[in-house]
Motif scaffolding. Structure first.
Motif, short mmCIF file in Angstrom:
data_model
loop_
_atom_site.label_atom_id
_atom_site.label_comp_id
_atom_site.label_asym_id
_atom_site.label_seq_id
_atom_site.Cartn_x
_atom_site.Cartn_y
_atom_site.Cartn_z
N MET A 1 0.46 -0.81 0.07
CA MET A 1 -0.47 0.00 -0.21
C MET A 1 0.66 1.25 0.08
N VAL A 2 1.21 1.28 -0.80
CA VAL A 2 2.29 2.56 -1.05
C VAL A 2 1.76 3.69 -2.36
N ALA A 3 1.90 5.02 -2.70
CA ALA A 3 2.21 5.92 -3.74
C ALA A 3 2.05 5.63 -4.36
N HIS A 4 3.11 4.57 -5.16
CA HIS A 4 3.30 3.99 -6.85
C HIS A 4 2.37 3.06 -7.10
N GLU A 5 2.01 2.41 -6.24
CA GLU A 5 1.39 1.08 -6.89
C GLU A 5 -0.40 1.71 -6.74
N VAL A 6 -1.10 0.64 -7.01
CA VAL A 6 -2.59 0.56 -6.95
C VAL A 6 -3.07 -0.40 -6.79
N ASN A 7 -4.01 -1.03 -5.91
CA ASN A 7 -4.45 -1.76 -4.98
C ASN A 7 -6.05 -1.47 -4.82
N THR A 8 -6.48 -0.51 -5.69
CA THR A 8 -7.60 -0.43 -5.54
C THR A 8 -8.47 -1.57 -6.99
N PRO A 9 -9.70 -1.81 -6.43
CA PRO A 9 -10.25 -2.46 -7.77
C PRO A 9 -11.15 -1.18 -9.20
N TRP A 10 -12.37 0.07 -8.12
CA TRP A 10 -12.42 0.63 -9.60
C TRP A 10 -11.43 1.31 -10.22
N VAL A 11 -10.30 1.42 -9.66
CA VAL A 11 -9.25 1.55 -11.15
C VAL A 11 -9.33 0.69 -12.24
N LYS A 12 -9.78 1.10 -13.43
CA LYS A 12 -9.68 0.41 -14.38
C LYS A 12 -8.02 0.36 -15.06
N ASP A 13 -7.58 1.04 -15.02
CA ASP A 13 -6.02 1.07 -15.97
C ASP A 13 -4.91 2.12 -15.15
N LYS A 14 -4.71 0.48 -14.51
CA LYS A 14 -4.13 0.24 -12.76
C LYS A 14 -2.78 1.22 -13.08
N ALA A 15 -1.94 0.82 -14.68
CA ALA A 15 -0.71 1.28 -15.02
C ALA A 15 -0.97 2.62 -15.79
N LEU A 16 -2.31 3.39 -16.27
CA LEU A 16 -1.63 4.80 -16.33
C LEU A 16 -1.53 5.13 -14.89
N LEU A 17 -2.28 4.74 -13.74
CA LEU A 17 -1.80 5.95 -12.82
C LEU A 17 -0.22 5.32 -12.22
N GLU A 18 0.34 4.12 -12.03
CA GLU A 18 1.41 3.81 -11.58
C GLU A 18 2.46 4.25 -12.92
N ASN A 19 2.51 4.41 -14.17
CA ASN A 19 3.29 5.60 -15.13
C ASN A 19 3.19 6.84 -14.92
N LEU A 20 1.99 7.24 -14.42
CA LEU A 20 1.87 8.99 -13.99
C LEU A 20 3.13 8.81 -12.73
N TYR A 21 3.16 8.60 -11.61
CA TYR A 21 3.57 9.00 -10.39
C TYR A 21 5.46 8.42 -10.93
N VAL A 22 5.74 7.82 -12.14
CA VAL A 22 7.14 8.05 -12.34
C VAL A 22 7.54 8.92 -12.77
N VAL A 23 6.76 9.41 -14.28
CA VAL A 23 7.11 10.22 -15.24
C VAL A 23 6.73 11.73 -14.51
N ALA A 24 6.25 12.13 -13.77
CA ALA A 24 6.06 13.04 -13.09
C ALA A 24 6.79 12.91 -11.84
N MET A 25 7.85 11.96 -11.67
CA MET A 25 9.27 12.25 -11.06
C MET A 25 10.40 12.68 -11.64
N PHE A 26 10.16 11.79 -12.86
CA PHE A 26 11.44 11.84 -13.52
C PHE A 26 11.15 13.36 -14.31
N ALA A 27 10.66 13.97 -14.40
CA ALA A 27 9.74 15.42 -15.44
C ALA A 27 9.77 16.28 -14.17
#
Length: 461
Positions: A401-427
């Motif tokens: 249960m950390v800020a860069h992983e999605v563990n909730t069933p209502w999020v359909k595009d989990k990869a999108l949110l997880e990618n957002l976290y990393v893209v924002a970190m580098f950008a």
């Protein structure tokens, strides 16, 4: 003096990170030291394992470990089992936010003897006194969970202490110990101030925040004269910059009082703060008081979402704050969260637009994007359960249960949110966190990805 008491701070991330002074460990440790106990400290992040092994040879009465809802749980489990295997008679005590919010599951682990629920100073002192005197009537200790012949017992909560009674965590700390937390990490560029806490708790009603449960919407202030005396002690120790780790500044008046102290002492400082406190005049005053960095939890660029989470701020306040800070030398970080249950439709779109506006207004601004994590006991946790979130059955699984992983069933595009976290970190946080040429090309790619809102193919992860 009898058997010592051992405080252990466990590793909280498997990736390179900043290592800050473990304020919570020393705050409680110094409280017990002042009351006659022999205290040992071990920080897994900076100390060699031999130090722990040497401490265990002294057969501690208690081994106290604190953990957050994160990877740190795994480290804390491993260290607890290590201590228990080496010293079966040493009582293992867990404390901190996660054990306080998931008390039954935590005390149910066979290698844990007690859980401290809430703040620890008086509870741990009383528990140590009981064990030293070989008393077993633990039902008389407020604020603990324990096992009575295998049956879980959770005692009544302990009343909050007067924060003015807490001890100064840096009392008696030598330069060798302090320098372990001031030396810059090899792979990470980071502001390296010393943590200082001038208050506990928060008055606000955010439905996702631990404060609603842990601190009961109460704020306790350290007396301002004591704050001045302690910051003067830190200055005399050679500390040039502090980070206020308060949950909230409490009021503009209190903020100005602390700011005057840092100005008088010529100390730099940073903090987390609500945007509602900031206007152009306040921003200039804070800059004159040597403020270097402020973290603002915006969470959303959509007013419906802000209202839904009872954030207590408006888009007008956010824009006023951004414009005011942009006219100073203060470096801000603005945080956004995605993936709430029942999230309003335009939350992501409006947040992206606000982020682009912020970056246009203030070229020095940092932005961080995180995924929502349900915190037990909160209003948003109740909603999460209603929406299908299943509480981890094993304590180990909370580590996910950390800020860069999605563990909730209502999020359909989990990869999108997880990618957002990393893209924002580098950008957006290259200059703040990463100081290695190997990250420069990913930084440029991430900026392009953000500009074109292209978040597929998360190669960074």
């Amino acid at each position: 003096m009898g058997n010592p008491i051992l405080f252990i701070y466990s590793e909280h991330s498997p990736i390179p990170h900043t290592v800050n002074f473990p304020l919570s460990m020393y705050a409680v440790g110094k409280y017990l030291e002042k009351r006659g106990y022999d205290i040992l400290y071990y920080d897994e992040r900076v100390d060699k394992k031999k130090i722990l092994e040497d401490h265990l040879k002294r057969e501690p009465l208690l081994a106290l470990l604190s953990t957050m809802t994160s990877y740190q749980i795994i480290s804390t489990i491993n260290l607890s089992k290590f201590v228990k295997n080496k010293n079966p008679n040493t009582r293992i005590v867990w404390g901190g936010v996660h054990p306080s919010l998931c008390t039954s599951q935590t005390i149910g682990q066979e290698y844990i003897d007690f859980v401290v629920v809430g703040e620890g100073e008086k509870t741990i002192l009383e528990l140590a006194d009981f064990l030293k005197d070989k008393r077993a009537d633990f039902e008389k200790i407020d604020g603990i969970a324990w096992k009575n012949n295998g049956k879980i017992v959770i005692n009544k909560p302990r009343e909050f202490m007067d924060f003015g009674e807490a001890e100064f965590p840096y009392e008696g700390i030598d330069n060798e110990t302090l320098n372990k937390y001031l030396i810059k990490d090899k792979n990470i560029k980071s502001i390296k101030p010393v943590f200082y806490q001038s208050s506990r708790g928060c008055l606000y009603n955010c439905t996702f925040c631990y404060n609603d449960v842990f601190n009961k919407k109460k704020v306790r202030l350290r007396p301002i004269q004591l704050v001045r005396e302690e910051l003067k002690k830190l200055k005399d120790m050679g500390v040039k910059e502090i980070s206020l780790c308060d949950d909230d500044a409490f009021s503009k008046e209190r903020l100005f009082e602390v700011n005057k102290i840092t100005k008088d002492l010529d100390m730099k400082w940073s903090a987390s703060m609500r945007v509602g406190y900031i206007d152009e005049e306040t921003a200039k005053v804070l800059e004159q008081g040597n403020c270097q960095y402020i973290f603002f939890g915006l969470e959303s660029g959509n007013q419906e979402t802000l209202n839904y989470m009872r954030k207590g701020i408006s888009l007008e306040q956010i824009k006023r704050c951004v414009e005011a800070i942009s006219k100073t030398k203060i470096t801000p970080t603005y945080s956004f969260v995605f993936g709430f249950p029942r999230e309003p439709k335009n939350h992501m779109k409006d947040s992206f637009e606000l982020i682009d506006w912020i970056l246009k207004i203030d070229k020095k601004a940092n932005v961080t994007l995180q995924t929502f994590t349900p915190i037990p006991g909160t209003e948003m946790y109740r909603i999460s359960i209603e929406e299908g979130f299943e509480e981890p059955k094993r304590i180990e699984d909370w580590a996910k249960m950390v800020a860069h992983e999605v563990n909730t069933p209502w999020v359909k595009d989990k990869a999108l949110l997880e990618n957002l976290y990393v893209v924002a970190m580098f950008a957006f946080r290259y200059g703040e966190l990463l100081n290695n040429k190997m990250f420069y090309v990913p930084h440029l790619i991430a900026k392009w990805r953000w500009k074109h809102k292209f978040f597929k193919l998360g190669y960074e992860r």
